[in-house]
Design an enzyme around this catalytic site. Sequence first.
Site, PDB file in Angstrom:
ATOM      1  CD  GLU A 146       0.179  -1.347  -3.239  1.00  0.00           C
ATOM      2  OE1 GLU A 146       0.752  -0.319  -2.850  1.00  0.00           O
ATOM      3  OE2 GLU A 146       0.736  -2.472  -3.225  1.00  0.00           O
ATOM      4  CD  GLU A 198       0.743  -3.700   1.869  1.00  0.00           C
ATOM      5  OE1 GLU A 198       0.646  -4.021   0.678  1.00  0.00           O
ATOM      6  OE2 GLU A 198      -0.215  -3.240   2.533  1.00  0.00           O
TER       7      GLU A 198
END
Length: 701
Positions: free
Chosen positions: A132, A153
């Site tokens: 990210e 995730e």
Amino acid sequence: MSELSSLFADEVVTNAYTKILRVPGINGPVALVTLDNGLDHTKPNSFGPAGLAAFDAALDEAFAAEPAAVAVTGKPFIFAAGADLKGVPAITTREQGVELGRLGHRVFRRLRESAVPTFAFVNGLALGGGLEVGLHCHYRTYADNVPALGLPETMLGLVPGWGGTQLLPNLIGPDAAVTLILQNPLDNGKVIRAQQAERIGLADAVFGSADFLEQSLAWAAKVLTGQITPARPEIDRGTGWDSALDRARALVAAKTRGFAPAPARAIELLELARNTDIGDPQSLSAGFAAEDEALADLLMSDELRAGLYAFDLVNKRAKRPAGAPDKSLARNVTGVGIVGAGLMASQLALLFVRQLKVPVILTDIDQERIDKGVGYVHTEIDKLQGKGRLSPDAANRLKALVSGSLDKAAFADTDFVIEAVFENMDVKKQVFADLEQHLSPETILATNTSSLSITEMAADLKHPERVVGFHFFNPVAVLPLLEIIKGAQTDDATLATAFATAKALKKSAVLCADKPGFVFNRLVTRTLGEVMTAVDEGTPFEVADNAVGALGMPMSPFTLLALVGPAVALHTGETLQAAYPERFVSSPGLEALVEARKPGVWTYVDGKQVVDPDVAALWPQGDRPSTAEEVLERTRRAFAEEIRIMLEEGVVAAPEDIDLCLILGGGFGFWNGGITPYLDRTGTSEAVNGARFLAPGVASV
């Protein structure tokens, strides 16, 4: 921030160091921020509250230099592995979860909203929050040897919570984003490499690792002067986005059957991202706020805590098997013999030769079978070469190591022999008796039996101490579990060699006592037995088969039955019935299925799964049907009872090893932590056994 820091008291802080560089071709300085926790590559950079604060401070210093560009890179071999999850168990309120989400967003979005061009020079592993960081930058380069890129995730029970769900689909398109955010994580945590990242538009450029930083800076100079303009595809926000979401819903339904909350929240966020304008800070703020809310909800869920427990089992406990002897006792394996040349034996031969790179000899009852087994291995090696995973020279070397012989005397120079013949005690005992006259007393005799007694198999040998269970799961190349079974006379040198060999084969080994069915097959057979008994009693096939999705099994019981084969399931069941007749009972329906040589319960009509009419006719059913809820309850109770008995028998050291076997051997859901956290969460453990398997707070909020 101070409250968060106290929760992450054990954080290994990833520092960030700003260096001001002068780069030929760039009019002005470049501020290079390097992420580094001060440890080697085996301890990746990660972001906890203190690490985010350090990154924030380094960006302050970088922007204060009034640079022409800001770039972020990592320590050798590691960019960043994402959020520091060690503090998550200490989070006790939803508000703390919201604060953690906001903190990451606030720091990372400085890179996106900067008026100065920002670059991510991804020099190593980048997962989760690490990936990210790159998404927030305006431009991204990747080293060609980066081993793992991804957003794992949803496998753990979270969502990409620091921008990933909003930025990624708007950079590479919704379909590719679904692959990275949902498909790959739910496919056992699959990752991609730099070359794949370049193909999907995640990487703007890929450079060799030897001078990666220099090439990245030179490339950045061309971007800044307008000589290079990285392509940015137009995103289809209409039917293309609809199709991507439809695919996401279908794969999540297939993988989780709706019992894992995180993938469902990820789909909601991907739907929201369709209307997120990543060039508009206000629009981004709305999308990021939705990520914060999802993150906070999930952080307070038992499913996340179970997912982190499962992750810890797979990444820590599996690497230090409970009960394994000192590795210094292990003997070297310089040659391997495999008895049998069928599909399972051929898969084993391929695994051993690829990972150990030692001579592997197959034997069977006739030359035709041997030739077929050796041919299988050679063909699979050729396929690997064709995919570019082996060079021609490497492929030829491996093929030269694989041979076959009708004469077991050819095994004289082997150190490790494994049998993979028919699951029959008399046959296996005869195989070992024949082998023993040709082998040195220290050569390991391993059996791939799935349920038979190691002690009985070794009883008549001159050297029973060198016999060990070495139970692989099918397909061998995919499933990482190895059950290592200690017979009554198996010595520590044999066990140590077995564990060392498992590690060399890149398998995760669990030590099991010599009890029928060991761990995985014993539990799955008990569960299958409950489902089939429900059908025997009169429950419709569809109701019974679909009732147990909450257990986290990767496929329904009757789908698994078809994969294993009814005859194999029946044989394993008979072994367990003989040992534990009060709990394992025969199914007249399964017996009829095997007698009729039917491959399973289901068939397909116009692409729709239906009960095979022949099976419906031959399977005797009573008049006492159960509801789906009743079938689920009986399977839960059976699991809880059998696990308690197995622990009392000492089949494994702890409940954690039960969960590890179910996760690695059969793909049981991370969101259940295997099975014992789920049984605790539903109250089944206490209802059946009077106590939880795990202490409150272990794999739960």
